[in-house]
Design a protein around this motif. Structure first.
Motif, PDB file in Angstrom:
ATOM      1  N   SER A 313       0.843  -1.196   0.000  1.00 20.82           N
ATOM      2  CA  SER A 313       0.000   0.000   0.000  1.00 20.82           C
ATOM      3  C   SER A 313       0.878   1.245   0.000  1.00 20.82           C
ATOM      4  O   SER A 313       1.991   1.240   0.538  1.00 20.82           O
ATOM      5  CB  SER A 313      -0.934   0.007   1.217  1.00 20.82           C
ATOM      6  OG  SER A 313      -0.200   0.073   2.423  1.00 20.82           O
ATOM      7  N   ARG A 342      -3.532   3.600  -2.701  1.00 22.04           N
ATOM      8  CA  ARG A 342      -3.536   2.408  -3.554  1.00 22.04           C
ATOM      9  C   ARG A 342      -3.125   1.193  -2.727  1.00 22.04           C
ATOM     10  O   ARG A 342      -2.177   1.259  -1.936  1.00 22.04           O
ATOM     11  CB  ARG A 342      -2.555   2.592  -4.715  1.00 22.04           C
ATOM     12  CG  ARG A 342      -2.330   1.357  -5.579  1.00 22.04           C
ATOM     13  CD  ARG A 342      -3.446   1.142  -6.578  1.00 22.04           C
ATOM     14  NE  ARG A 342      -3.100   0.100  -7.541  1.00 22.04           N
ATOM     15  CZ  ARG A 342      -3.810  -0.215  -8.612  1.00 22.04           C
ATOM     16  NH1 ARG A 342      -4.912   0.465  -8.869  1.00 22.04           N
ATOM     17  NH2 ARG A 342      -3.428  -1.165  -9.435  1.00 22.04           N
ATOM     18  N   ASN A 344      -2.531  -3.178  -3.105  1.00 25.97           N
ATOM     19  CA  ASN A 344      -2.470  -4.415  -3.882  1.00 25.97           C
ATOM     20  C   ASN A 344      -2.395  -5.592  -2.919  1.00 25.97           C
ATOM     21  O   ASN A 344      -1.632  -5.553  -1.948  1.00 25.97           O
ATOM     22  CB  ASN A 344      -1.246  -4.450  -4.801  1.00 25.97           C
ATOM     23  CG  ASN A 344      -1.306  -3.393  -5.888  1.00 25.97           C
ATOM     24  OD1 ASN A 344      -2.370  -2.884  -6.209  1.00 25.97           O
ATOM     25  ND2 ASN A 344      -0.161  -3.061  -6.452  1.00 25.97           N
ATOM     26  N   ARG A 375      -7.200  -5.440  -5.682  1.00 28.89           N
ATOM     27  CA  ARG A 375      -6.693  -4.071  -5.636  1.00 28.89           C
ATOM     28  C   ARG A 375      -7.799  -3.124  -5.182  1.00 28.89           C
ATOM     29  O   ARG A 375      -8.976  -3.352  -5.451  1.00 28.89           O
ATOM     30  CB  ARG A 375      -6.167  -3.630  -7.000  1.00 28.89           C
ATOM     31  CG  ARG A 375      -4.976  -4.444  -7.502  1.00 28.89           C
ATOM     32  CD  ARG A 375      -4.417  -3.857  -8.792  1.00 28.89           C
ATOM     33  NE  ARG A 375      -3.217  -4.554  -9.227  1.00 28.89           N
ATOM     34  CZ  ARG A 375      -3.209  -5.590 -10.053  1.00 28.89           C
ATOM     35  NH1 ARG A 375      -4.355  -6.034 -10.555  1.00 28.89           N
ATOM     36  NH2 ARG A 375      -2.081  -6.163 -10.397  1.00 28.89           N
ATOM     37  N   THR A 377      -8.245   1.200  -5.220  1.00 27.70           N
ATOM     38  CA  THR A 377      -7.739   2.528  -5.527  1.00 27.70           C
ATOM     39  C   THR A 377      -8.741   3.538  -4.988  1.00 27.70           C
ATOM     40  O   THR A 377      -9.927   3.488  -5.346  1.00 27.70           O
ATOM     41  CB  THR A 377      -7.559   2.718  -7.039  1.00 27.70           C
ATOM     42  OG1 THR A 377      -6.686   1.699  -7.548  1.00 27.70           O
ATOM     43  CG2 THR A 377      -6.959   4.078  -7.339  1.00 27.70           C
TER      44      THR A 377
END
Length: 686
Positions: A313, A342, A344, A375, A377
């Protein structure tokens, strides 16, 4: 407040905060010699904190009747920066820094929490870290005790030229609450501060934690608990984790009344949990491992599961604060900010053929059974303005969150999917304070908590109709200092959920598929009080007491709702109490501090009974996952002595003095509380 901190709660503005807030300094809680995170946070009214393995490495914090499991309804921050490795896509806590790192704890439970997010349902817990000292100073703490409890903490700081340097190292070991456990972690923390100019500061932080623990995920069946409540059949289970984080915070005082603070942050978290059982219903010789042959072969031919998770992150958070005033009586503070974030996730499940396998099997266990990429965002922004009109402060605010989730099943034939959530989170608070002796406050705000990526996108890429968790949160209360040495706080709260998210099978544990529970209601009262004879009467011998008490009068399903338990889908649970929401819980501590350097304290912790499922089952089931969790009372002791004319302090603490054994959780089967722990130690300050 240090110039380069992101300010969550400014102590000098406490009277203008329109909501329940608790500030704890290290001096407040170190006199109790906290053993783990639980000991600190239960000093905050409204917070129910329960243990798990013994060191609070995976914290379980519930606020005002919300589920404590993995602290999913709590937003953790460190110096205003997200502490969780995946606050948007998977807020379950499998990592927590050692409590030795903190210089204070701030807890927001009212409308002011919308300045942070994404989770604004229960509350915000912000840990503050110490700033480097101007001259060389530090401390060394050594402790040891029964059940393999050992601890070493070394902290040192100094300022070299214009650069402040602080470093801290902690190592802890314990056998925890059950047999066949061996918990250990190392934590390293570094903080640098440096002025760039007369109006600009830069703070750099980095941390690293490594855990290597022999610990199981599974609880006990009813029969296992009756035979030996501290047993752990799964001695081959192991949790290995590494967490690394770094941040750079730039603070710029543009004018005497205008300040801009920008934080760049990032973190990685890799954890592998190898286990032979995920709950008390999964025992060898079941469908997941048919060739095992039973518990007798647990250490020979039975296989295991590797739940392997990698998280990454990073983000940027920028905030502007402007203290403004008009020519008339009106003044205030405008705060606004934006965040780009963000995350992942790489998630694998490898089924191994042997108890200690560390790679996919090739036979009965089918090798790799999960390979997911997930993910999140997020873009968010907020604006909040405090209008100060004499003794009255009115604070309206608005937060916007836009989150895009992605999920990809990387196994052959797997699917991919996307889902987006946009939400507006308004808040409005009032505070009235004539002086620092009395503050009355009230507020309302929209509670919001996003679902996990896996809960709104299926493994084949389809969309699940699982809305975000939303509520309307009300509160009103008083903070008072009616006399010297006396501090009181009382708050009434109400949380109306349009849609509360709960596990579709509570007994399935934290990894269970989630479902929309519909309308629920939480309401009650929370209280905190403190007294010090030294502050009240100026006495050299300080007798003190502090206490918290929370009454969650209602935590129940109020909409038309049927049980989420398998086989009970036609049974109405409307009016039933929510799982893991005790009606009463609290603590009281009584102590004395002498001029000679001697200090002693006794603490009593009380937790009321609670249910473990939405049916409010009382009689325990054979697998231990359902049934009433009885109330419990625990007594702890702590004492210390500062040796005269030295920098040495002797330490002693006893946890669970009566060595009581009771149930703290049934989600994955029965988990026992911590046994009696006795520790002695020494602290050297330099």
């Amino acid at each position: 407040m240090h110039l380069a901190d992101i300010v969550v709660v400014a102590p000098d503005r406490l009277a203008q905060i329109a909501g329940a807030v608790t500030l704890l300094s290290a001096a407040d809680y170190r006199q109790s010699q906290p053993f783990a995170l639980d000991d600190i946070l239960r000093r905050v009214p409204g917070l129910y904190v329960r243990g798990e393995e013994g060191l609070a490495l995976r914290p379980n914090v519930g606020i005002r009747g919300l589920t404590p499991i993995r602290s999913t309804e709590v937003l953790f921050l460190e110096d205003g920066v997200p502490l969780a490795y995946a606050p948007y896509g998977d807020n379950a806590s499998y990592y927590h820094p050692p409590i030795e790192r903190f210089s204070g704890v701030q807890v927001l439970r009212g409308s002011a929490q919308i300045a942070f997010g994404p989770h604004t349902v229960g509350g915000v817990i912000n840990y503050t870290t110490p700033n480097p000292s101007e001259d060389l100073e530090g401390r060394l703490v050594l402790r040891g005790g029964n059940r393999g409890n050992r601890e070493v903490t070394l902290q040192a700081s100094d300022t070299v030229g214009e650069t402040g340097i602080l470093g801290m190292f902690t190592r802890r070991e314990s056998e925890g609450n059950r047999d066949n456990q061996d918990l250990s972690y190392d934590d390293l923390f570094v903080k640098l501060t440096r002025p760039i100019s007369a109006s600009q500061n830069l703070t750099l932080k980095a941390s690293w934690l490594r855990e290597d623990s022999q610990v199981t995920y599974s609880g006990l069946t009813e029969a296992e608990y009756a035979a030996d409540p501290r047993q752990n059949p799964f001695g081959n289970d192991r949790f290995e984790a590494e967490h690394m984080a770094a941040s750079a915070v730039h603070a710029w005082r543009l004018t005497d009344t205008l300040r801009l603070t920008t934080a760049l942050y990032g973190a990685t978290f890799q954890r592998d949990w190898w286990r032979q059982s995920s709950n008390s219903g999964q025992r060898p010789n079941d469908a997941s491992d048919p060739a095992c042959g039973g518990m007798a072969n647990l250490n020979t031919t039975c296989g295991n599961e590797g739940r392997l998770r990698d998280y990454y992150s990073f983000g940027i958070d920028s905030r502007l604060a402007w203290d403004w005033a008009t020519a008339g009586r009106l003044a205030g503070r405008l705060e606004a900010g934006v965040r780009l974030h963000r995350e992942n996730q790489e998630r694998l499940q490898w089924n191994g053929d042997t108890p200690t396998a560390r790679r996919p099997g090739v036979g009965r266990n089918a090798g790799v059974v999960e390979d997911n990429t997930r993910r999140a965002t997020a873009m968010s922004g907020f604006v909040q303005n405090s209008f100060v009109l004499g003794d009255l402060t009115i604070t309206p605010g608005l937060r916007l969150e836009s989150i895009e989730f992605e999920r990809a099943n990387n196994l052959p034939g797997g699917g991919r999917g996307q889902r987006r959530i946009d939400v507006a989170i308004p808040g409005l608070g009032f505070a009235w304070s004539r002086d620092d002796r009395l503050t009355a406050f009230a507020g309302v705000h929209r509670g919001f908590s996003p679902p996990r990526a896996e809960d709104i996108i299926t493994n084949t890429g389809g969309s699940v109709e699982l809305d975000a968790e939303q509520s309307t949160n009300w509160e009103a209360g008083l903070r008072a200092r009616p006399a010297a040495g006396v501090a009181l706080e009382a708050t009434a709260f109400r949380m109306d959920f349009d849609n509360q998210i709960v596990p579709s099978s509570v007994a399935g544990g934290v990894g269970a598929t989630l479902t929309s529970a519909g309308e629920t209601l939480h309401q009650g009262l929370e209280f905190a009080g403190r007294f010090s004879s030294a502050e009240a009467f100026g006495s050299e011998l300080d007798w003190y007491a502090d206490a918290t008490l929370t009454w969650v009068a209602q935590a129940e399903y109020v909409g038309r709702r049927f049980s989420s338990l398998s086989g009970f889908g036609a049974v109405s649970v409307t009016g039933n109490r929510l799982p893991y929401a005790p009606e009463w819980f609290g603590r009281a501590a009584f102590g004395v501090r002498a001029p000679s350097g001697l200090q002693a304290e006794v603490e009593v912790v009380q937790t009321g009974e609670m249910f473990a499922d939405d049916l409010n089952t009382v009689a325990p089931t054979a697998n231990g996952q359902r049934g009433l969790i009885p109330d419990a009372t625990v007594i702890n002791l702590a004492g210390s002595w500062a040796l005269p004319n030295t920098s040495v302090r002797l330490l002693a603490r006893v946890r669970n003095v009566a060595d009581r054994t009771y149930i703290i959780d049934r989600a994955r089967g029965i988990l026992p509380n911590e046994p009696r722990i006795v520790q002695i130690g020494v602290e050297y300050a330099f």
